[in-house]
Design an enzyme around this catalytic site. Structure first.
Site, PDB file in Angstrom:
ATOM      1  N   GLU A 180       7.212  -7.670  16.031  1.00  0.00           N
ATOM      2  CA  GLU A 180       6.677  -8.184  17.282  1.00  0.00           C
ATOM      3  C   GLU A 180       6.729  -9.710  17.304  1.00  0.00           C
ATOM      4  O   GLU A 180       6.792 -10.340  18.334  1.00  0.00           O
ATOM      5  CB  GLU A 180       5.216  -7.751  17.483  1.00  0.00           C
ATOM      6  CG  GLU A 180       4.973  -6.258  17.462  1.00  0.00           C
ATOM      7  CD  GLU A 180       4.930  -5.688  16.049  1.00  0.00           C
ATOM      8  OE1 GLU A 180       4.210  -6.202  15.187  1.00  0.00           O
ATOM      9  OE2 GLU A 180       5.643  -4.705  15.805  1.00  0.00           O
TER      10      GLU A 180
ATOM     11  N   ARG B  65       0.825  -1.215   0.000  1.00  0.00           N
ATOM     12  CA  ARG B  65       0.000   0.000   0.000  1.00  0.00           C
ATOM     13  C   ARG B  65       0.854   1.258   0.000  1.00  0.00           C
ATOM     14  O   ARG B  65       0.439   2.295  -0.495  1.00  0.00           O
ATOM     15  CB  ARG B  65      -0.990  -0.024   1.169  1.00  0.00           C
ATOM     16  CG  ARG B  65      -2.050  -1.110   1.019  1.00  0.00           C
ATOM     17  CD  ARG B  65      -2.931  -1.240   2.256  1.00  0.00           C
ATOM     18  NE  ARG B  65      -2.182  -1.332   3.496  1.00  0.00           N
ATOM     19  CZ  ARG B  65      -1.660  -2.455   4.003  1.00  0.00           C
ATOM     20  NH1 ARG B  65      -1.825  -3.601   3.364  1.00  0.00           N
ATOM     21  NH2 ARG B  65      -1.003  -2.449   5.135  1.00  0.00           N
TER      22      ARG B  65
END
Length: 170
Positions: A95, A58
């Protein structure tokens, strides 16, 4: 027109407890997409820079459109194995593991000033990695521009050395 009305919240994607901010409804609405690009243009007009650097996927949409509108060059940053020429890369922590980003080895000239553009600023990890990649190639990060910033994830802590600008803040 309120741009947030064109951002769809998708709960528990890509993992439980995460709210994904989906920009595809904004992209399919010509007036909303045009307004988003116009707003991104406004917030970087005072920045002196040569190129826009954006990650897939994107980020390409917003970065390339902004580069066209501002008459600047565009440099894609991709995942491993996606660029056809020699690349430089950086590995960074997520993460849930690590990731790698690649840029063509001739994408930047020493001293060129860039703005990093993406759709969403979440934790700041990807933007920080791109900034490190740009600096490793001799470029200078003149700023960062995002359509959406998820301030509740404190991304600016990782980006405190940079001029970060966002159109929409959640």
């Amino acid at each position: 027109m309120e741009l947030k009305n064109f951002i769809r919240d998708i709960p528990d994607f890509p993992a439980k407890g995460i709210i994904f901010r989906d920009v595809t409804p904004l992209l399919k609405n010509p007036a909303a997409f045009q307004m988003a690009i116009d707003e991104m243009t406004k917030i970087v007009q005072d920045v002196k820079f040569d190129l826009i650097v954006s990650p897939e996927a994107r980020g390409f949409i917003f970065g390339a459109t902004l580069a066209y509108k501002l008459a600047k060059g565009f440099v894609p940053v991709r995942k491993p194995g996606k660029l056809p020429y020699k690349t430089v890369s950086i590995e960074y922590s997520l993460e849930y593991g690590t990731a790698q980003l690649h840029m063509h080895s001739d994408a930047l000239q020493k001293g060129q000033r860039v703005i990093i553009v993406d759709d969403v600023l979440a934790t700041g990890g990807t933007a920080a990695a791109i900034a490190n990649l740009v600096k490793s190639m001799g470029g200078e990060v003149a700023g960062m521009c995002f359509l959406i910033e998820l301030s509740y994830l404190s991304p600016r802590e990782k980006l405190k050395d940079y001029d970060v600008r966002s159109v929409l803040i959640y």
